[in-house]
Design a protein around this motif. Structure first.
Motif, mmCIF file in Angstrom:
data_model
loop_
_atom_site.group_PDB
_atom_site.id
_atom_site.type_symbol
_atom_site.label_atom_id
_atom_site.label_comp_id
_atom_site.label_asym_id
_atom_site.label_seq_id
_atom_site.Cartn_x
_atom_site.Cartn_y
_atom_site.Cartn_z
ATOM 1 N N ALA A 59 35.862 -3.712 -22.534
ATOM 2 C CA ALA A 59 36.063 -3.791 -21.085
ATOM 3 C C ALA A 59 36.099 -5.223 -20.580
ATOM 4 N N SER A 60 36.629 -6.138 -21.361
ATOM 5 C CA SER A 60 36.628 -7.541 -20.931
ATOM 6 C C SER A 60 37.442 -7.735 -19.654
ATOM 7 N N ASP A 61 38.408 -6.848 -19.386
ATOM 8 C CA ASP A 61 39.194 -6.957 -18.159
ATOM 9 C C ASP A 61 38.364 -6.622 -16.911
ATOM 10 N N ASN A 62 37.218 -5.973 -17.085
ATOM 11 C CA ASN A 62 36.334 -5.652 -15.964
ATOM 12 C C ASN A 62 35.202 -6.663 -15.795
ATOM 13 N N ILE A 63 35.137 -7.653 -16.672
ATOM 14 C CA ILE A 63 34.030 -8.607 -16.640
ATOM 15 C C ILE A 63 34.573 -9.978 -16.267
ATOM 16 N N PRO A 64 34.168 -10.491 -15.096
ATOM 17 C CA PRO A 64 34.637 -11.815 -14.689
ATOM 18 C C PRO A 64 34.156 -12.901 -15.654
ATOM 19 N N ARG A 65 35.049 -13.802 -15.982
ATOM 20 C CA ARG A 65 34.758 -14.953 -16.849
ATOM 21 C C ARG A 65 34.217 -14.507 -18.222
ATOM 22 N N ALA A 66 34.867 -13.507 -18.786
ATOM 23 C CA ALA A 66 34.427 -12.890 -20.043
ATOM 24 C C ALA A 66 34.330 -13.902 -21.183
ATOM 25 N N ASP A 67 35.284 -14.811 -21.284
ATOM 26 C CA ASP A 67 35.248 -15.793 -22.380
ATOM 27 C C ASP A 67 34.039 -16.712 -22.274
ATOM 28 N N GLU A 68 33.700 -17.120 -21.059
ATOM 29 C CA GLU A 68 32.528 -17.968 -20.863
ATOM 30 C C GLU A 68 31.246 -17.206 -21.202
ATOM 31 N N ILE A 69 31.206 -15.943 -20.838
ATOM 32 C CA ILE A 69 30.043 -15.112 -21.142
ATOM 33 C C ILE A 69 29.887 -14.965 -22.644
ATOM 34 N N ARG A 70 30.990 -14.726 -23.335
ATOM 35 C CA ARG A 70 30.957 -14.610 -24.795
ATOM 36 C C ARG A 70 30.382 -15.884 -25.421
ATOM 37 N N THR A 71 30.837 -17.031 -24.944
ATOM 38 C CA THR A 71 30.370 -18.316 -25.471
ATOM 39 C C THR A 71 28.888 -18.541 -25.176
ATOM 40 N N LEU A 72 28.456 -18.232 -23.960
ATOM 41 C CA LEU A 72 27.052 -18.435 -23.586
ATOM 42 C C LEU A 72 26.115 -17.542 -24.395
ATOM 43 N N VAL A 73 26.491 -16.295 -24.600
ATOM 44 C CA VAL A 73 25.656 -15.390 -25.383
ATOM 45 C C VAL A 73 25.620 -15.844 -26.832
ATOM 46 N N LYS A 74 26.748 -16.301 -27.348
ATOM 47 C CA LYS A 74 26.794 -16.805 -28.730
ATOM 48 C C LYS A 74 25.938 -18.063 -28.872
ATOM 49 N N ASP A 75 25.992 -18.961 -27.898
ATOM 50 C CA ASP A 75 25.151 -20.171 -27.923
ATOM 51 C C ASP A 75 23.669 -19.807 -27.907
ATOM 52 N N THR A 76 23.303 -18.845 -27.082
ATOM 53 C CA THR A 76 21.910 -18.398 -27.015
ATOM 54 C C THR A 76 21.490 -17.782 -28.339
ATOM 55 N N TRP A 77 22.354 -16.948 -28.888
ATOM 56 C CA TRP A 77 22.082 -16.316 -30.192
ATOM 57 C C TRP A 77 21.882 -17.384 -31.257
ATOM 58 N N ASP A 78 22.776 -18.364 -31.317
ATOM 59 C CA ASP A 78 22.678 -19.425 -32.325
ATOM 60 C C ASP A 78 21.378 -20.210 -32.181
ATOM 61 N N THR A 79 20.988 -20.508 -30.946
ATOM 62 C CA THR A 79 19.741 -21.230 -30.706
ATOM 63 C C THR A 79 18.551 -20.417 -31.197
ATOM 64 N N ARG A 80 18.558 -19.128 -30.895
ATOM 65 C CA ARG A 80 17.458 -18.266 -31.314
ATOM 66 C C ARG A 80 17.422 -18.102 -32.832
#
Length: 155
Positions: free
Chosen positions: A73-94
């Motif tokens: 449902a990425s078409d329903n989520i504003p700024r989906a690419d940025e969200i993907r990157t932020l969650v991945k960055d958080t995951w990598d840090t953890r």
């Protein structure tokens, strides 16, 4: 359980599996969780980088939900690419914190660890490594101590 009837245009909370199924059949529009916002995820990422310990996550299934919602449902989520990157960055840090704490745990020959604020997925990611490391430590410790009537060492 009973689901529906649904009224067109009115938001309703349903299980994720149903929401994705309806979305795939083009019967609904998904509304992302409140925490799936660029500003909030930036705060979470920055807090995680700042703290030495694990910070509480907005959902115990943040990684799974992000992956499912962005895949279907990425078409329903504003700024989906940025969200993907932020969650991945958080995951990598953890994951980096988890590797460092596991390394410290093994090096200091600790007997127990406190895993506050980790999600099940994060624990499962390192579980095999940690149990194997502890098993090897146990074998090394028992081989270093003099055995009763035996001088051989198994490696």
């Amino acid at each position: 359980g009973d689901l529906g009837p649904f009224n067109p245009g009115l938001p309703v909370e349903v299980p994720v599996w149903l929401a994705i199924n309806l979305k795939q059949r083009q019967k609904c529009r998904l509304i992302p969780p409140e925490w799936m916002d660029v500003g909030k995820l930036e705060e979470i990422r920055d807090q995680e980088r700042k703290e030495d310990t694990f910070t509480p996550m907005p959902s115990p299934y943040y990684m799974e939900l992000t992956k499912l919602l962005l895949n279907y449902a990425s078409d329903n989520i504003p700024r989906a690419d940025e969200i993907r990157t932020l969650v991945k960055d958080t995951w990598d840090t953890r994951m980096a914190k988890l590797r460092l704490s596991a390394d410290s745990f093994v090096r200091q020959q600790e007997a127990h660890a406190k895993l506050d604020n980790l999600t099940l997925m994060e624990i499962n990611t390192t579980g095999t490594f940690l149990t194997q490391a502890l098993d090897h430590m146990y074998k090394l410790r028992t081989n270093l101590q003099p055995g009763e009537g035996s001088h051989s060492q198994d490696f």
